[in-house]
Design a protein around this motif. Structure first.
Motif, PDB file in Angstrom:
ATOM      1  N   ARG A  19      38.812  49.237  43.385  1.00  0.00           N
ATOM      2  CA  ARG A  19      38.998  48.130  44.333  1.00  0.00           C
ATOM      3  C   ARG A  19      38.553  46.865  43.612  1.00  0.00           C
ATOM      4  NH1 ARG A  19      34.986  50.058  48.616  1.00  0.00           N
ATOM      5  NH2 ARG A  19      33.999  50.865  46.743  1.00  0.00           N
ATOM      6  N   ASP A  20      38.780  45.712  44.241  1.00  0.00           N
ATOM      7  CA  ASP A  20      38.449  44.457  43.559  1.00  0.00           C
ATOM      8  C   ASP A  20      36.947  44.317  43.325  1.00  0.00           C
ATOM      9  OD1 ASP A  20      41.008  43.591  43.182  1.00  0.00           O
ATOM     10  OD2 ASP A  20      41.103  42.479  45.056  1.00  0.00           O
ATOM     11  N   ALA A  21      36.614  43.726  42.197  1.00  0.00           N
ATOM     12  CA  ALA A  21      35.227  43.609  41.748  1.00  0.00           C
ATOM     13  C   ALA A  21      34.262  43.027  42.792  1.00  0.00           C
ATOM     14  CB  ALA A  21      35.167  42.804  40.447  1.00  0.00           C
ATOM     15  N   PRO A  22      34.632  41.949  43.492  1.00  0.00           N
ATOM     16  CA  PRO A  22      33.671  41.398  44.458  1.00  0.00           C
ATOM     17  C   PRO A  22      33.370  42.381  45.597  1.00  0.00           C
ATOM     18  CG  PRO A  22      35.338  39.762  43.910  1.00  0.00           C
ATOM     19  CD  PRO A  22      35.812  41.071  43.347  1.00  0.00           C
ATOM     20  N   VAL A  23      34.339  43.214  45.947  1.00  0.00           N
ATOM     21  CA  VAL A  23      34.143  44.200  47.005  1.00  0.00           C
ATOM     22  C   VAL A  23      33.249  45.337  46.520  1.00  0.00           C
ATOM     23  CG1 VAL A  23      35.293  45.886  48.508  1.00  0.00           C
ATOM     24  CG2 VAL A  23      36.389  43.675  48.021  1.00  0.00           C
ATOM     25  N   ALA A  52      30.469  39.687  39.564  1.00  0.00           N
ATOM     26  CA  ALA A  52      31.877  40.059  39.479  1.00  0.00           C
ATOM     27  C   ALA A  52      32.651  39.087  38.590  1.00  0.00           C
ATOM     28  CB  ALA A  52      32.494  40.074  40.879  1.00  0.00           C
ATOM     29  N   TYR A  53      33.581  39.647  37.806  1.00  0.00           N
ATOM     30  CA  TYR A  53      34.470  38.850  36.951  1.00  0.00           C
ATOM     31  C   TYR A  53      35.890  39.392  37.096  1.00  0.00           C
ATOM     32  CZ  TYR A  53      30.325  36.786  34.910  1.00  0.00           C
ATOM     33  OH  TYR A  53      29.152  36.110  34.750  1.00  0.00           O
ATOM     34  N   THR A  54      36.835  38.503  37.415  1.00  0.00           N
ATOM     35  CA  THR A  54      38.214  38.943  37.625  1.00  0.00           C
ATOM     36  C   THR A  54      39.159  38.249  36.650  1.00  0.00           C
ATOM     37  OG1 THR A  54      38.647  37.255  39.290  1.00  0.00           O
ATOM     38  CG2 THR A  54      37.740  39.358  40.069  1.00  0.00           C
ATOM     39  N   GLU A  55      40.407  38.697  36.659  1.00  0.00           N
ATOM     40  CA  GLU A  55      41.352  38.230  35.647  1.00  0.00           C
ATOM     41  C   GLU A  55      41.738  36.757  35.800  1.00  0.00           C
ATOM     42  OE1 GLU A  55      44.403  41.105  35.114  1.00  0.00           O
ATOM     43  OE2 GLU A  55      45.574  39.842  33.785  1.00  0.00           O
ATOM     44  N   GLY A 102      42.560  43.180  34.644  1.00  0.00           N
ATOM     45  CA  GLY A 102      41.333  43.015  33.872  1.00  0.00           C
ATOM     46  C   GLY A 102      40.160  42.478  34.660  1.00  0.00           C
ATOM     47  N   GLN A 103      39.375  43.358  35.213  1.00  0.00           N
ATOM     48  CA  GLN A 103      38.188  42.916  35.946  1.00  0.00           C
ATOM     49  C   GLN A 103      37.034  43.901  35.781  1.00  0.00           C
ATOM     50  OE1 GLN A 103      38.599  44.456  40.368  1.00  0.00           O
ATOM     51  NE2 GLN A 103      39.956  42.729  40.053  1.00  0.00           N
ATOM     52  N   ALA A 104      35.827  43.410  36.058  1.00  0.00           N
ATOM     53  CA  ALA A 104      34.638  44.253  35.891  1.00  0.00           C
ATOM     54  C   ALA A 104      33.437  43.627  36.593  1.00  0.00           C
ATOM     55  CB  ALA A 104      34.326  44.441  34.406  1.00  0.00           C
ATOM     56  N   LEU A 105      32.373  44.426  36.659  1.00  0.00           N
ATOM     57  CA  LEU A 105      31.102  43.969  37.226  1.00  0.00           C
ATOM     58  C   LEU A 105      30.032  44.024  36.146  1.00  0.00           C
ATOM     59  CD1 LEU A 105      31.307  45.938  40.566  1.00  0.00           C
ATOM     60  CD2 LEU A 105      31.062  43.451  40.415  1.00  0.00           C
ATOM     61  N   LEU A 106      29.394  42.898  35.895  1.00  0.00           N
ATOM     62  CA  LEU A 106      28.294  42.855  34.934  1.00  0.00           C
ATOM     63  C   LEU A 106      27.036  43.416  35.593  1.00  0.00           C
ATOM     64  CD1 LEU A 106      26.863  41.827  32.310  1.00  0.00           C
ATOM     65  CD2 LEU A 106      26.503  39.675  33.535  1.00  0.00           C
ATOM     66  N   GLU A 186      31.307  27.621  40.649  1.00  0.00           N
ATOM     67  CA  GLU A 186      31.413  27.439  42.093  1.00  0.00           C
ATOM     68  C   GLU A 186      31.728  28.733  42.840  1.00  0.00           C
ATOM     69  OE1 GLU A 186      33.409  26.421  39.806  1.00  0.00           O
ATOM     70  OE2 GLU A 186      35.391  27.229  40.269  1.00  0.00           O
ATOM     71  N   THR A 187      32.127  29.766  42.107  1.00  0.00           N
ATOM     72  CA  THR A 187      32.468  31.034  42.761  1.00  0.00           C
ATOM     73  C   THR A 187      31.223  31.898  42.946  1.00  0.00           C
ATOM     74  OG1 THR A 187      34.592  30.934  41.621  1.00  0.00           O
ATOM     75  CG2 THR A 187      34.019  33.010  42.683  1.00  0.00           C
ATOM     76  N   PRO A 188      30.832  32.188  44.192  1.00  0.00           N
ATOM     77  CA  PRO A 188      29.574  32.912  44.475  1.00  0.00           C
ATOM     78  C   PRO A 188      29.729  34.414  44.323  1.00  0.00           C
ATOM     79  CG  PRO A 188      30.626  32.332  46.539  1.00  0.00           C
ATOM     80  CD  PRO A 188      31.515  31.795  45.439  1.00  0.00           C
ATOM     81  N   TRP A 189      29.774  34.877  43.101  1.00  0.00           N
ATOM     82  CA  TRP A 189      30.014  36.301  42.853  1.00  0.00           C
ATOM     83  C   TRP A 189      28.820  36.987  42.203  1.00  0.00           C
ATOM     84  CZ3 TRP A 189      35.800  36.435  40.930  1.00  0.00           C
ATOM     85  CH2 TRP A 189      36.632  36.380  42.065  1.00  0.00           C
ATOM     86  N   ARG A 190      27.648  36.495  42.480  1.00  0.00           N
ATOM     87  CA  ARG A 190      26.428  37.166  42.039  1.00  0.00           C
ATOM     88  C   ARG A 190      25.823  37.838  43.258  1.00  0.00           C
ATOM     89  NH1 ARG A 190      20.950  34.152  39.865  1.00  0.00           N
ATOM     90  NH2 ARG A 190      20.238  35.770  38.442  1.00  0.00           N
TER      91      ARG A 190
END
Length: 198
Positions: A19-23, A52-55, A102-106, A186-190
DNA sequence: CGGGAGATCCTCT
DNA sequence: GAGGATCTCCCGC
């Protein structure tokens, strides 16, 4: 997969990561990272912070398309993406989403739950609160290097896996901007469980 | 405890 | 040839 890890819980399957990284990121909080090296030393830690990091994200290594380094991020979910940061530290990521995207979670921080003595020896001289509270520190604590590039986290036979011990993700995770980046701030993905942002 | 700077080298343009 | 998804040490307060 070490026998010691079996009692922690089942390994998360590839479909779970698909599923998508932020989810996935929010749900990955409180899951357990388990690794075993050639000397059969087992260490485990509760995942408490990810990014989260997405393409289509300018901060992501995949923003420029496929390269030799980021190839695994475009492959099947549940694999480990390892890269060398600042020529000194390794950083570990969990590949998410559909194959071809191309996406992943650090993995930014874990709290040790098994093998604390092994971790202390790898992080000699550090206080317990500084053992794995950063992406580079985490890799040192878990002996994660480029040899684990592409490792299958969903296989019980793998030297590194992620298991679910039944702990629920936090109901109100801390959410904020990612750190150490110049674009995409600006993207709150932490995502983080309660506690101080380190 | 908080800010700043250096280390160090791979990856991609 | 430039720029990092970082960490640690060393200052000053």
């Amino acid at each position: 997969m070490p026998a010691a890890a079996d009692r922690l819980g089942p390994v998360l399957p590839e479909s779970w990561f698909q599923r998508d990284a932020p989810v996935v990121g929010v749900e990955l909080l409180n899951k357990i990272l388990v690794s075993q090296n050639a000397a059969a030393e087992v260490v485990a830690g509760r995942i408490v912070e990810v990014e989260a990091y997405t393409e289509d994200d300018p901060a992501s290594h995949t923003f420029v398309g496929r390269t030799q380094r980021n190839e695994v991020m475009f492959g099947p979910a549940g694999r480990l993406y390892v890269y060398l940061s600042y020529g000194i530290h390794h950083c570990a990521n969990v590949v998410t989403g559909s194959t071809g995207v191309g996406q992943a979670l650090l993995l930014r921080a874990v709290v040790p739950v098994c093998g604390i003595e092994t971790i202390r020896s790898r992080r000699r001289g550090r206080s317990d609160s500084e053992l794995a509270n950063g992406p580079g520190k985490l890799c040192e604590a878990f002996a994660i290097g480029l040899s684990l590039y592409g490792a299958d986290l969903t296989s019980r036979a793998s030297p590194i896996t992620i298991v679910d011990d039944g702990t629920e993700p936090p109901s109100s995770p801390l959410i904020g901007p990612r750190v150490g980046i110049s674009k995409g701030v600006e993207t709150p993905w932490r995502f983080r469980v309660s506690g101080r942002m380190s």
